[in-house]
Design an enzyme around this catalytic site. Structure first.
Site, mmCIF file in Angstrom:
data_model
loop_
_atom_site.group_PDB
_atom_site.id
_atom_site.type_symbol
_atom_site.label_atom_id
_atom_site.label_comp_id
_atom_site.label_asym_id
_atom_site.label_seq_id
_atom_site.Cartn_x
_atom_site.Cartn_y
_atom_site.Cartn_z
ATOM 1 N N GLY A 49 57.603 8.605 121.450
ATOM 2 C CA GLY A 49 57.240 7.931 120.206
ATOM 3 C C GLY A 49 56.010 7.040 120.216
ATOM 4 O O GLY A 49 55.780 6.295 119.266
ATOM 5 N N ASP A 69 60.797 16.328 116.992
ATOM 6 C CA ASP A 69 60.925 16.642 118.426
ATOM 7 C C ASP A 69 62.339 17.157 118.712
ATOM 8 O O ASP A 69 63.280 16.808 118.000
ATOM 9 C CB ASP A 69 60.645 15.404 119.299
ATOM 10 C CG ASP A 69 60.121 15.783 120.682
ATOM 11 O OD1 ASP A 69 58.943 15.504 120.971
ATOM 12 O OD2 ASP A 69 60.884 16.377 121.478
ATOM 13 N N ASP A 87 63.631 21.828 116.593
ATOM 14 C CA ASP A 87 62.678 22.674 117.309
ATOM 15 C C ASP A 87 61.629 23.193 116.314
ATOM 16 O O ASP A 87 61.978 23.812 115.302
ATOM 17 C CB ASP A 87 63.468 23.841 117.934
ATOM 18 C CG ASP A 87 62.614 24.682 118.855
ATOM 19 O OD1 ASP A 87 61.393 24.817 118.609
ATOM 20 O OD2 ASP A 87 63.181 25.229 119.821
ATOM 21 N N LYS A 150 47.128 19.172 121.367
ATOM 22 C CA LYS A 150 46.970 19.261 122.817
ATOM 23 C C LYS A 150 47.199 20.704 123.240
ATOM 24 O O LYS A 150 48.040 21.398 122.670
ATOM 25 C CB LYS A 150 48.001 18.364 123.503
ATOM 26 C CG LYS A 150 47.966 18.494 125.018
ATOM 27 C CD LYS A 150 48.727 17.404 125.698
ATOM 28 C CE LYS A 150 50.224 17.629 125.637
ATOM 29 N NZ LYS A 150 50.935 16.480 126.206
HETATM 30 C C1 LIG Z 1 53.884 14.803 125.820
HETATM 31 S S1 LIG Z 1 55.336 14.676 124.874
HETATM 32 C C2 LIG Z 1 54.745 13.863 123.414
HETATM 33 C C3 LIG Z 1 54.444 12.392 123.610
HETATM 34 C C4 LIG Z 1 54.242 11.680 122.292
HETATM 35 N N1 LIG Z 1 52.964 12.024 121.681
HETATM 36 C C5 LIG Z 1 54.293 10.154 122.468
HETATM 37 O O1 LIG Z 1 53.289 9.492 122.202
HETATM 38 O O2 LIG Z 1 55.327 9.630 122.840
HETATM 39 C C6 LIG Z 1 55.571 16.332 124.317
HETATM 40 C C7 LIG Z 1 56.811 16.523 123.451
HETATM 41 O O3 LIG Z 1 56.803 17.837 122.874
HETATM 42 C C8 LIG Z 1 58.148 18.175 122.641
HETATM 43 N N2 LIG Z 1 58.298 19.601 122.344
HETATM 44 C C9 LIG Z 1 57.978 20.647 123.142
HETATM 45 N N3 LIG Z 1 58.294 21.806 122.547
HETATM 46 C C10 LIG Z 1 58.824 21.486 121.330
HETATM 47 C C11 LIG Z 1 59.340 22.255 120.249
HETATM 48 N N4 LIG Z 1 59.384 23.593 120.290
HETATM 49 N N5 LIG Z 1 59.799 21.612 119.159
HETATM 50 C C12 LIG Z 1 59.769 20.250 119.112
HETATM 51 N N6 LIG Z 1 59.293 19.474 120.092
HETATM 52 C C13 LIG Z 1 58.824 20.082 121.201
HETATM 53 C C14 LIG Z 1 58.847 17.733 123.908
HETATM 54 O O4 LIG Z 1 60.241 17.597 123.709
HETATM 55 C C15 LIG Z 1 58.130 16.414 124.230
HETATM 56 O O5 LIG Z 1 58.872 15.314 123.785
#
Ligand SMILES: C[S@@+](CC[C@H](N)C(=O)[O-])C[C@H]1O[C@@H](n2cnc3c(N)ncnc32)[C@H](O)[C@@H]1O
Length: 198
Positions: A49, A69, A87, A150
């Site tokens: 978050g 997320d 998802d 990203k």
């Molecule tokens: C690097 S983290 C994001 C960090 C966030 N920007 C922060 O500032 O806290 C990447 C996130 O992408 C989510 N994620 C990956 N695949 C996903 C999907 N198919 N649907 C939803 N979330 C997904 C992961 O659960 C993870 O929490």
């Protein structure tokens, strides 16, 4: 090299952000002004978050953020923050996003699939996820809106960048300072959406 990471980590803790990722978004927005006060923003892959906190400050009370997320967010609250646990590759999650707003000024995606350690596999999975998010973005982004995402970099990046250039005035690849120098993460900034008639 790791001093820098530690520095950002400590700063994130001291300033109350839930992740060091917060600084990546701050850096990018300070320079490129993708998000402004009053905007409606979709944050794809928002847990834990840190980006939500930064976005909440930028858009203020007149703005709105919808964060999605699979995982829960960590104690991040704000009247302008709406969190959906779901998802992004599932239609029902995207339908829920639309219930909050069907028009977004900016879509940001820090979403990343779990890494396997094999760069090609990680690149392909990351690209597939980003493409799914982009397909949704095309439907909800306002004209002249922005898309930041990203990507785990790799060989199919250029074809996708080429495609994005059909939709946006400016497309730029960057590695913000808050990203570890040895990481193969890149951020792509797409500005000036041509509109969703395409
Ligand atoms: C690097 S983290 C994001 C960090 C966030 N920007 C922060 O500032 O806290 C990447 C996130 O992408 C989510 N994620 C990956 N695949 C996903 C999907 N198919 N649907 C939803 N979330 C997904 C992961 O659960 C993870 O929490």
């Amino acid at each position: 090299m790791y001093k820098r990471k530690d520095g950002y980590y400590k700063m994130a803790k001291a300033e109350g952000y839930s992740s060091r990722a917060a600084y990546k978004l701050k850096e990018i927005n300070d320079k490129y002004k993708l998000i402004k006060k009053g905007d409606t923003v979709l944050d794809a892959g928002c847990a834990p978050g840190g980006w939500l906190q930064v976005l909440s400050e930028i858009v203020g009370n007149s703005g709105k953020i919808v964060g999605v997320d699979i995982l829960d967010i960590k104690n991040v609250k704000g009247e302008n923050i709406h969190f959906i646990k779901g998802d992004l590759t599932e239609a029902k999650t995207l339908e829920e996003v639309l219930t909050y707003s069907n028009r977004y000024h900016t879509v940001v995606s820090d979403a990343a699939p779990n890494t396997s350690g094999q760069k090609i596999v990680d690149h392909m999975n990351s690209l597939e996820l980003v493409k799914t998010i982009f397909n949704f973005t095309k439907k909800v982004l306002v004209k002249n809106g922005n898309f930041l995402f990203k990507l785990f970099d790799g060989e199919d990046r250029d074809d996708f960048i080429k495609e994005l250039k059909n939709y946006f005035k400016n497309v730029k690849i960057l590695r913000p300072d808050a990203t570890r120098k040895n990481s193969f993460e890149i951020y792509v900034i797409c500005q000036g959406f041509s509109g969703n008639e395409q």
